[in-house]
Design an enzyme around this catalytic site. Structure first.
Site, PDB file in Angstrom:
ATOM      1  N   HIS A   1       0.819  -1.219   0.000  1.00 34.74           N
ATOM      2  CA  HIS A   1       0.000   0.000   0.000  1.00 34.74           C
ATOM      3  C   HIS A   1       0.852   1.269   0.000  1.00 34.74           C
ATOM      4  O   HIS A   1       0.357   2.346  -0.353  1.00 34.74           O
ATOM      5  CB  HIS A   1      -0.986  -0.006   1.180  1.00 34.74           C
ATOM      6  CG  HIS A   1      -0.389   0.296   2.516  1.00 34.74           C
ATOM      7  ND1 HIS A   1      -0.059  -0.680   3.439  1.00 34.74           N
ATOM      8  CD2 HIS A   1      -0.086   1.473   3.121  1.00 34.74           C
ATOM      9  CE1 HIS A   1       0.412  -0.117   4.530  1.00 34.74           C
ATOM     10  NE2 HIS A   1       0.417   1.187   4.366  1.00 34.74           N
TER      11      HIS A   1
ATOM     12  N   ASP B   1       0.075  -7.518   1.429  1.00 35.72           N
ATOM     13  CA  ASP B   1       0.604  -6.155   1.586  1.00 35.72           C
ATOM     14  C   ASP B   1       2.134  -6.120   1.568  1.00 35.72           C
ATOM     15  O   ASP B   1       2.762  -5.403   2.342  1.00 35.72           O
ATOM     16  CB  ASP B   1       0.081  -5.525   2.884  1.00 35.72           C
ATOM     17  CG  ASP B   1       0.188  -3.998   2.865  1.00 35.72           C
ATOM     18  OD1 ASP B   1       0.298  -3.426   1.768  1.00 35.72           O
ATOM     19  OD2 ASP B   1       0.172  -3.391   3.953  1.00 35.72           O
TER      20      ASP B   1
ATOM     21  N   GLY C   1       3.257   6.539   7.836  1.00 38.05           N
ATOM     22  CA  GLY C   1       4.660   6.772   7.454  1.00 38.05           C
ATOM     23  C   GLY C   1       5.573   5.684   7.978  1.00 38.05           C
ATOM     24  O   GLY C   1       6.645   5.439   7.426  1.00 38.05           O
ATOM     25  N   ASN C   2       5.149   5.013   9.062  1.00 40.73           N
ATOM     26  CA  ASN C   2       5.894   3.856   9.562  1.00 40.73           C
ATOM     27  C   ASN C   2       5.680   2.615   8.702  1.00 40.73           C
ATOM     28  O   ASN C   2       6.446   1.651   8.781  1.00 40.73           O
ATOM     29  CB  ASN C   2       5.470   3.504  10.988  1.00 40.73           C
ATOM     30  CG  ASN C   2       6.247   4.247  12.049  1.00 40.73           C
ATOM     31  OD1 ASN C   2       5.692   5.047  12.788  1.00 40.73           O
ATOM     32  ND2 ASN C   2       7.552   3.988  12.142  1.00 40.73           N
ATOM     33  N   SER C   3       4.612   2.609   7.904  1.00 41.55           N
ATOM     34  CA  SER C   3       4.279   1.432   7.101  1.00 41.55           C
ATOM     35  C   SER C   3       5.449   0.988   6.249  1.00 41.55           C
ATOM     36  O   SER C   3       6.065   1.801   5.546  1.00 41.55           O
ATOM     37  CB  SER C   3       3.085   1.735   6.189  1.00 41.55           C
ATOM     38  OG  SER C   3       1.907   1.908   6.936  1.00 41.55           O
TER      39      SER C   3
ATOM     40  N   LEU D   1      -9.674 -21.963  -1.020  1.00 45.65           N
ATOM     41  CA  LEU D   1     -10.496 -23.085  -0.584  1.00 45.65           C
ATOM     42  C   LEU D   1     -11.953 -22.896  -0.964  1.00 45.65           C
ATOM     43  O   LEU D   1     -12.633 -23.843  -1.337  1.00 45.65           O
ATOM     44  CB  LEU D   1     -10.360 -23.259   0.934  1.00 45.65           C
ATOM     45  CG  LEU D   1     -11.111 -24.414   1.589  1.00 45.65           C
ATOM     46  CD1 LEU D   1     -10.642 -25.760   1.007  1.00 45.65           C
ATOM     47  CD2 LEU D   1     -10.916 -24.390   3.100  1.00 45.65           C
ATOM     48  N   GLY D   2     -12.450 -21.666  -0.850  1.00 41.04           N
ATOM     49  CA  GLY D   2     -13.834 -21.380  -1.223  1.00 41.04           C
ATOM     50  C   GLY D   2     -14.841 -21.635  -0.129  1.00 41.04           C
ATOM     51  O   GLY D   2     -15.976 -22.024  -0.405  1.00 41.04           O
ATOM     52  N   VAL D   3     -14.448 -21.434   1.137  1.00 48.29           N
ATOM     53  CA  VAL D   3     -15.388 -21.573   2.241  1.00 48.29           C
ATOM     54  C   VAL D   3     -15.279 -20.348   3.144  1.00 48.29           C
ATOM     55  O   VAL D   3     -14.257 -19.677   3.168  1.00 48.29           O
ATOM     56  CB  VAL D   3     -15.138 -22.851   3.081  1.00 48.29           C
ATOM     57  CG1 VAL D   3     -15.138 -24.079   2.210  1.00 48.29           C
ATOM     58  CG2 VAL D   3     -13.841 -22.746   3.871  1.00 48.29           C
TER      59      VAL D   3
END
Length: 487
Positions: free
Chosen positions: A128, A158, A229-231, A286-288
């Site tokens: 991001h 991310d 800004g720490n990201s 997986l689809g659950v």
């Protein structure tokens, strides 16, 4: 206060833990005997960690453009004042002059942090941080600046990987997040609000924290002050090793309020290796959808303990459906890993590769069984659910429920071929939080699509039942205890 004499000298402990001060806990006499002393490690010397590894932490600034639209596929970022104000302008323009899908490109500028993995300029940060960037500038602590190339990014976890054209750069040391203990000291270095090379410290407040973002990342939760800004900056342990990448905060104000979350570095490096090899990362699917198992659900499903993840829904045509997973199955384990919480399932599936075969241990009809599942790839579409009709109305007085079958259009609306509509909820059902308009999809793990099925199931019930309930687009299990003496 009386202190016990340490069995090893303070200097040896300091050398072992990289700490400036060492103390030992006092012993307090307790009924039945003495409590053994616990050695307590003092605050690490954060200045040494900062001096040694601070130069490997970089400031990242980006510029670019972003499309802002009032159409349903708008790409503005929630909480972004620029995007919100432009959207309001476009919306007023549409209302006054007509037209649809009005959009505008606005400039994007931002700052974040990162750290150097290799001395030839490989850098790790958050996805991001560099989103919508057409130009990424990396600034080192010695004030040199480089235009970075984005090798690739993975929005799901991310993670982003950058490369600058430089050599003999300072690098970080990598640690093992599995060795982290709750309560252990950690250090964050980054550029909060653009203040470069800022240091904050705290402790690990939780591990393996699942957030409602669907990422499947088992975050490290800390109380080290992390702000915008720490990201992308590193989280160090007390030995100066990077154990995580600072990524998110929980805040009602936009600023730090005591909870920050870091991506474990071992997970980040797996993603980095995929990106370095192919330019992108792939994840299992997986689809659950699953829900936490509490004590009431464990009792209703005759589970030995409130652990695992109960399946709310299985997407038709998904890998889970093809393997035979059903709503109301409880996932107890995946391969050799026990499932303690619902988030564990998402983590294991997300970190696996498409096509990978996993052994699921599930609980169904009061007993454990194993099912092999071959994962699909996240992002691939599946078939749509098929509606099914049904007729009349029934009162289950012991639970305070009046139900009727769904009409065909209602099946389509909720995306399920089964279910009974709640026409009224009173007594125990109301106390449990049920409302008129809820749809009961199953009772104690058995799907219901007719009133006869519901009556037959509740005839065998002597205590609490677990109802799979859909309200709007959300599904969850609700436990209802019948009124005493009601029939």
């Amino acid at each position: 206060m009386n202190f016990i004499t340490p069995a090893i000298t303070a200097s040896l402990l300091a050398a072992a833990f990289g700490c400036a001060n060492i103390a030992t806990a006092a012993t307090t006499a307790q009924p039945g005997g003495e409590v053994p002393a616990v050695a307590t490690v003092g605050v690490p010397d954060f200045s040494q960690i900062t001096r040694r590894y601070g130069p490997a932490v970089v400031n990242i600034s980006i510029s670019g453009v972003r499309q802002v639209s009032v159409s349903p596929d708008a790409t503005d970022t929630p909480g972004d004042d620029n995007g919100d104000s432009v959207q309001q302008f476009l919306r007023r323009f549409q209302q006054e002059f007509g037209g649809a899908g009005a959009s505008m490109q606005i400039p994007v500028r931002g700052q974040g942090s990162g750290f150097i993995l290799s001395d030839d300029g490989l850098i790790l940060t958050n996805a991001h941080v560099i989103a919508n960037a057409s130009d990424v500038v990396v600034k080192l602590t010695d004030r040199r600046e480089f235009h970075a190339r984005v090798i690739g990014s993975d929005r799901k976890t991310d993670i982003a990987v950058l490369k600058i054209d430089a050599h003999r750069l300072p690098t970080v040391s990598i640690g093992n997040p599995a060795d982290l203990q709750v309560g252990e000291w950690v250090l964050a270095i980054g550029s909060p609000f653009g203040f470069e090379n800022s240091v904050s410290a705290g402790v690990v407040s939780a591990k393996g924290r699942s957030l409602p973002d669907g990422s499947g990342v088992p975050f490290i939760q800390t109380d080290a002050a992390v702000n915008p800004g720490n990201s992308g900056g590193p989280l160090f342990n007390a030995r100066g090793q990077v154990v995580g990448i600072n990524s998110q905060i929980y805040s009602r104000t936009g600023g730090f309020q005591g909870l920050s979350f870091a991506i474990p570095i071992d997970l980040a490096l797996k993603i980095q290796q995929q990106i370095a090899a192919t330019g992108h990362a792939t994840h299992g699917m997986l689809g659950v959808t699953v829900q936490e198992v509490n004590q009431s659900l464990a009792d209703a499903f005759r589970l030995p303990a409130p652990a695992g993840a109960i399946i709310l829904d299985v997407m038709p045509g998904s890998p889970g459906a093809k393997a035979g997973l059903l709503p109301s199955d409880v996932i107890l384990g995946v391969d050799d890993t026990r499932i303690a919480a619902a988030g564990d399932v998402q983590t294991l599936v997300t970190m696996a590769q498409p096509g990978q075969r996993l052994q699921f241990e599930i609980w169904r009809d009061g007993q454990a069984r194993r099912l092999p599942v071959i994962l699909g790839e996240a992002g691939k579409a599946s078939a749509s659910p098929q509606p099914a009709p049904a007729p009349d109305t029934s009162t289950l007085r012991q639970f305070g429920l009046q139900l009727r079958p769904l009409q065909a259009v209602e099946h389509l609306a909720i995306g399920s071929a089964t279910g009974l509509l709640v026409e009224s909820a009173s007594g125990p059902a109301r106390t449990a939080g049920m409302q008129t308009g809820d749809v009961v999809l199953s009772i104690n793990g058995k799907p219901v699509s007719s009133l006869d099925q519901a009556r037959a199931i509740v005839k065998t019930v002597t205590g609490t039942v677990a109802l799979l309930v859909q309200r709007g687009g959300d599904r969850q299990y609700v436990t209802v205890t019948p009124s005493a003496g009601a029939k």
